[in-house]
Design an enzyme around this catalytic site. Structure first.
Site, PDB file in Angstrom:
ATOM      1  CG  HIS A 106      -1.691  -1.135   0.964  1.00 45.55           C
ATOM      2  ND1 HIS A 106      -2.369  -2.063   2.365  1.00 45.55           N
ATOM      3  CD2 HIS A 106      -2.805  -1.573   0.412  1.00 45.55           C
ATOM      4  CE1 HIS A 106      -3.436  -2.924   2.208  1.00 45.55           C
ATOM      5  NE2 HIS A 106      -3.478  -2.448   0.861  1.00 45.55           N
ATOM      6  CE  LYS A 124     -10.813  -7.176   1.601  1.00 48.81           C
ATOM      7  NZ  LYS A 124      -9.616  -5.831   1.214  1.00 48.81           N
ATOM      8  NE  ARG A 178      -2.551  -8.245  -4.126  1.00 50.87           N
ATOM      9  CZ  ARG A 178      -3.175  -8.042  -3.312  1.00 50.87           C
ATOM     10  NH1 ARG A 178      -3.223  -8.208  -2.285  1.00 50.87           N
ATOM     11  NH2 ARG A 178      -4.470  -8.381  -3.151  1.00 50.87           N
ATOM     12  CB  SER A 220      -4.204  -6.944   4.799  1.00 50.86           C
ATOM     13  OG  SER A 220      -4.078  -5.280   4.400  1.00 50.86           O
TER      14      SER A 220
END
Length: 166
Positions: free
Chosen positions: A17, A41, A91, A129
């Site tokens: 990040h 989440k 990514r 994360s």
């Protein structure tokens, strides 16, 4: 003034990040980090804790960077902030497929805002994360994935809630 928005849950904020924040801040005059919740989440940290973490970490980046909470459609948030650009980090190919679909939907909602994709630094591409939290919950070392103070925050939270597998 060209404003960009970099949205995310940042639970916790990772070195990946921070890479996107540093690079995204160079593309715009004002970068707004939009910290949000994701109903799919289960966050380790509250919205307020995540906001404080991100503010603390971006203080050292320089430039005009603001950290703002939001709980709305991204394109509505971008409009409120006066943003012309959404900054998204990629990514892997799996990220691209999801982000490509989101960018297309967002363009339909608000064609005045462009989405810009930044590839994560090669050394940071595997960091997520979700995986950082999982490693920490099982007692693994996360120092290679998050800033030092965030590592301390995560370790303290794991100690508070209890490690898995012990």
């Amino acid at each position: 003034m060209r404003t960009g928005v970099y949205p995310g849950t940042f639970d916790p904020v990772t070195l990946g990040h921070m890479d996107i924040i540093r690079r995204g801040a160079k593309l715009v005059d004002r970068l707004v980090i939009g910290v949000t919740t994701n109903p799919s989440k289960s966050p380790m940290f509250s919205l307020e804790e995540r906001m404080a973490m991100v503010k603390r970490e971006v203080a050292e980046v320089g430039g005009e960077i603001h950290v703002v909470a939001f709980d709305s459609l991204l394109m509505d948030f971008a409009e409120r902030e006066g943003a012309k650009v959404i900054v998204r980090g990629l990514r892997a190919v799996a990220d691209f497929e999801y982000e490509y679909q989101m960018a297309g939907m967002n363009q339909q909602i608000n064609p005045r805002v462009e989405t810009v994709f930044l590839m994560a630094d090669v050394s940071l591409q595997p960091i997520a994360s979700r995986l950082v939290k999982e490693i920490a919950l099982f007692g693994g070392d996360i120092h290679k994935f998050v800033p030092a103070r965030v590592r301390d925050d995560v370790v303290a939270r794991v100690e508070k809630v209890g490690r898995k597998g012990s």
